[in-house]
Design an enzyme around this catalytic site. Structure first.
Site, PDB file in Angstrom:
ATOM      1  N   ALA A  86      -9.947  15.652   2.769  1.00  0.00           N
ATOM      2  CA  ALA A  86      -9.290  14.648   3.816  1.00  0.00           C
ATOM      3  C   ALA A  86      -9.484  15.486   4.957  1.00  0.00           C
ATOM      4  O   ALA A  86     -10.658  15.236   6.073  1.00  0.00           O
ATOM      5  CB  ALA A  86      -7.870  14.444   4.010  1.00  0.00           C
TER       6      ALA A  86
ATOM      7  N   ASN B 286      -2.448   6.615  10.286  1.00  0.00           N
ATOM      8  CA  ASN B 286      -3.138   5.248   9.116  1.00  0.00           C
ATOM      9  C   ASN B 286      -4.199   5.035   8.883  1.00  0.00           C
ATOM     10  O   ASN B 286      -4.181   4.599  10.337  1.00  0.00           O
ATOM     11  CB  ASN B 286      -1.652   4.151   9.458  1.00  0.00           C
ATOM     12  CG  ASN B 286      -1.635   3.368   8.037  1.00  0.00           C
ATOM     13  OD1 ASN B 286      -2.480   3.355   7.120  1.00  0.00           O
ATOM     14  ND2 ASN B 286      -0.829   3.148   7.558  1.00  0.00           N
ATOM     15  N   ASN B 287      -5.054   5.288   7.831  1.00  0.00           N
ATOM     16  CA  ASN B 287      -6.554   4.630   7.878  1.00  0.00           C
ATOM     17  C   ASN B 287      -6.474   3.226   7.782  1.00  0.00           C
ATOM     18  O   ASN B 287      -7.530   3.031   8.412  1.00  0.00           O
ATOM     19  CB  ASN B 287      -6.670   5.138   6.244  1.00  0.00           C
ATOM     20  CG  ASN B 287      -7.101   6.791   6.421  1.00  0.00           C
ATOM     21  OD1 ASN B 287      -6.484   7.125   7.176  1.00  0.00           O
ATOM     22  ND2 ASN B 287      -8.130   7.185   5.447  1.00  0.00           N
TER      23      ASN B 287
ATOM     24  N   LYS C 203      -6.615  -1.321  -0.248  1.00  0.00           N
ATOM     25  CA  LYS C 203      -7.237  -1.406   0.200  1.00  0.00           C
ATOM     26  C   LYS C 203      -7.885  -2.592   0.875  1.00  0.00           C
ATOM     27  O   LYS C 203      -7.783  -2.312   2.221  1.00  0.00           O
ATOM     28  CB  LYS C 203      -8.421  -0.406   0.321  1.00  0.00           C
ATOM     29  CG  LYS C 203      -8.117   1.068  -0.151  1.00  0.00           C
ATOM     30  CD  LYS C 203      -7.983   1.410   1.166  1.00  0.00           C
ATOM     31  CE  LYS C 203      -7.663   3.223   1.695  1.00  0.00           C
ATOM     32  NZ  LYS C 203      -7.288   3.427   2.931  1.00  0.00           N
TER      33      LYS C 203
ATOM     34  N   ALA D  11      -8.248  22.453   3.318  1.00  0.00           N
ATOM     35  CA  ALA D  11      -9.801  21.924   3.269  1.00  0.00           C
ATOM     36  C   ALA D  11      -9.597  21.640   2.521  1.00  0.00           C
ATOM     37  O   ALA D  11     -11.250  21.929   1.738  1.00  0.00           O
ATOM     38  CB  ALA D  11      -9.752  23.879   3.974  1.00  0.00           C
TER      39      ALA D  11
ATOM     40  N   ASP E 145     -11.567   8.469   3.239  1.00  0.00           N
ATOM     41  CA  ASP E 145     -11.264   9.819   2.683  1.00  0.00           C
ATOM     42  C   ASP E 145     -11.741  11.023   3.241  1.00  0.00           C
ATOM     43  O   ASP E 145     -11.268  12.180   4.129  1.00  0.00           O
ATOM     44  CB  ASP E 145     -11.020  10.946   1.379  1.00  0.00           C
ATOM     45  CG  ASP E 145      -9.929   9.753   0.331  1.00  0.00           C
ATOM     46  OD1 ASP E 145      -9.191   9.353   0.742  1.00  0.00           O
ATOM     47  OD2 ASP E 145     -11.103   9.190  -0.414  1.00  0.00           O
TER      48      ASP E 145
ATOM     49  N   TYR F 195       0.682  -0.981  -0.098  1.00  0.00           N
ATOM     50  CA  TYR F 195      -0.113   0.445   0.034  1.00  0.00           C
ATOM     51  C   TYR F 195       1.133   0.686   0.267  1.00  0.00           C
ATOM     52  O   TYR F 195       1.457   1.141  -1.302  1.00  0.00           O
ATOM     53  CB  TYR F 195      -0.924   0.314   1.014  1.00  0.00           C
ATOM     54  CG  TYR F 195      -2.117   0.780   0.847  1.00  0.00           C
ATOM     55  CD1 TYR F 195      -2.802   0.816  -0.206  1.00  0.00           C
ATOM     56  CD2 TYR F 195      -2.671   1.546   2.098  1.00  0.00           C
ATOM     57  CE1 TYR F 195      -4.029   2.068  -0.291  1.00  0.00           C
ATOM     58  CE2 TYR F 195      -2.989   3.417   1.516  1.00  0.00           C
ATOM     59  CZ  TYR F 195      -3.899   3.245   0.711  1.00  0.00           C
ATOM     60  OH  TYR F 195      -5.005   3.573   0.578  1.00  0.00           O
TER      61      TYR F 195
END
Length: 540
Positions: free
Chosen positions: A294, A447-448, A163, A291, A258, A90
């Site tokens: 995310a 980290n998502n 993902k 802005a 996101d 990733y």
């Protein structure tokens, strides 16, 4: 199924691990070397071969060969070396893999490629790609806003594939029940449009009603074919991401990584930082630097958390300051997005509002205690800006989360030096522990991957009807207590190497919240049992 078909099916192939009995039964006698190996032996061979590859892309290409050949073996290796291999499969190696996708294309990884020029074929395309599999999870992208690299058209399908790899490796989602999907609506990337090898539609992105009609047709077709599917939207552009999420989130289980995933992990990081500092969330001033999708996702989730803690809409909004390319965003700033407008400030709040275009000047005027960077502007958090922030708060919370490394707003060692070790830091890239004045500072990675696999596992275990704000909040809060905050230099988030443990923690929190809210299926009463029932393991 013919023997050759079994060996070429990544979901069924075991390679040299087929037993003598299996080889005879399946017609594989003579098609494999004589020795029967265990998955441990196979994994050692794969890892040894991986180690001799010279760089990230070569290592990733090799791992993709294993992925295309034997999913069980691939996930066995990935799950046993997840901290080391996560950056390879990733981020950050995913970026060049996306950029070179058309040039190195070999196999489509069982993805569905949907074309805006042929929307009548959407249902057929999804059905063909699934090939009879019971699909429970889709990651779909139109690849307009891939963080750090922008619009990459059909090449962006790699983001969906990547993902889903993390969903399986971290959370144990059955790889035969997932489907990566590419929405090919064209691209505005001139490099791709002029590349004879580019595999996507060679025209500009289609927008407006025709675009939204395609998205709607995809969603309806997916739910028709796969009634229990959970849809994860990924890397849609800033004009579309929140709009699409809001359209479906009150009707079916959907998630935008996101908008929500980045927000959850940053909220978890802020909560972790406040555990260290001993402060309250409701006492903080938040500055979002960048802005876009995310940044606004983070602001919105923090806003909702303040409301859950008892503040009114008006009180909660007063805690936020948005900074974008125009500077501090005001009511009369040109080009405001619908997501930005509720959070803009009045010029009457500042004597020098016209001068608030520079970050250091903005910090001196606003005096934020929390600053989160999603700007992809390298070096934007300057020494002057950080020292100004440190002058106004005892433990400044600073999250430069833009990635890859070349786009980060500031490196942790500088942030610690400029704040005399007082900063509480999370980054969007993996960073080694940093020593400052004799203290070893662990740097949490925002980290998502820390969050979205557990959220997905919890949603799927609950057979949830929707993904509620309360479920999202529960995911963020569930990471609390996993780090020893009394230790000098403690991280604000748990390390990636513990991902298998805290993914279960997140999943349980999400599933339990769904049950409490009446959003789980009537058959789901026990979160732990439901999670255990659907969890897949990489074994033969």
């Amino acid at each position: 199924m013919k023997a050759i078909d079994i060996i070429h099916n990544p979901f069924k192939n075991k390679g040299t691990a087929f037993t003598k009995e299996e080889r005879k039964k399946l017609g594989l006698i003579g098609t494999l070397p004589s020795d029967v190996q265990t998955i441990e032996q196979q994994a050692k061979r794969v890892y040894d071969q991986y180690k001799i590859r010279p760089d990230g892309m070569q290592k990733r290409k090799f791992l993709m060969e294993v992925f295309n050949t034997n999913r069980t073996l691939f996930y066995y290796v990935l799950s046993h070396h997840i901290e080391e291999l996560l950056p390879i499969v990733y981020d950050p190696v995913i970026a060049p893999a996306i950029e070179q996708y058309s040039e190195i294309f070999m196999l489509p990884q069982e993805a569905a490629f949907l074309s805006i020029d042929d929307t009548d074929e959407i249902e057929e395309s999804l059905k063909n790609a699934a090939d009879g599999r019971d699909i429970r999870l889709i990651v779909v992208t139109d690849a307009e806003g891939i963080l750090g690299i922008g619009d990459w058209g059909t090449n962006g399908v790699n983001i969906s594939v990547g993902k889903l790899m993390i969903y399986t490796a971290a959370a144990g989602i059955d790889p035969s029940q997932v489907l990566p999907v590419s929405l090919d609506v064209g691209t505005n990337n001139e490099t791709l449009l002029n590349d004879p090898l580019y595999l996507g539609l060679k025209h500009k992105r289609v927008t407006g009603e025709k675009y939204y009609d395609m998205v709607d047709k995809f969603v309806k077709s997916a739910r028709k074919l796969f009634p229990e599917v959970y849809i994860h939207f990924e890397d849609f552009g800033r004009d579309n991401a929140t709009k699409i999420l809001d359209k479906y989130r009150n009707d079916i289980p959907v998630f935008n990584d996101d908008v929500q995933g980045t927000g959850i992990v940053c909220l978890a990081g802020v909560l972790g930082a406040l555990e260290i500092s001993g402060q309250k969330l409701t006492d903080q001033k938040f500055l979002t630097f960048g802005a876009g999708t995310a940044g606004m996702g983070i602001a919105n989730l923090l806003f909702k958390e303040l409301k859950l803690q008892g503040l009114s809409d008006e009180e909660a909004r007063k805690h936020f300051y948005l900074v974008d390319k125009q500077g501090l965003l005001f009511e009369d700033t040109e080009g405001l997005t619908p997501e930005q407008k509720p959070f803009v400030r009045k010029r009457s709040e500042f004597e020098n509002s016209e001068e608030l275009t520079d970050l250091e000047a903005i910090i001196k005027a606003v005096k934020p205690s929390v600053m989160i960077g999603t700007s992809t502007t390298p070096g934007a958090f300057t020494e002057g800006a950080i020292r100004a922030m440190a002058a106004n708060t005892e433990r400044p919370i600073i999250f430069p989360i833009s990635n890859p490394t070349k786009l980060i707003e500031a490196m942790p060692n500088d942030l610690l030096k400029w704040t005399d070790g007082r900063a509480l830091i999370a980054t969007g890239i993996p960073v080694q522990a940093t020593e400052y004045k004799g203290v070893n500072y662990e740097i949490g990675q925002a980290n998502n991957a820390l969050i979205y696999p557990g959220v997905g596992l919890g949603v799927l275990a609950a057979k949830a009807k929707l993904v509620s704000d309360e479920m999202i909040s529960a995911a963020a809060h569930s990471l609390g207590g996993l780090v020893d905050t009394t230790k000098p230099g403690a991280a604000v988030l748990p390390p990636v190497k513990q991902i298998h443990t805290f993914t279960q923690t997140v999943a349980k929190a999400v599933c339990e919240t769904a049950i409490k809210q009446g959003l789980a299926d009537d058959s789901v009463k026990d979160a732990e049992a439901a999670i255990k029932a659907i969890k897949w393991e990489a074994k033969y």
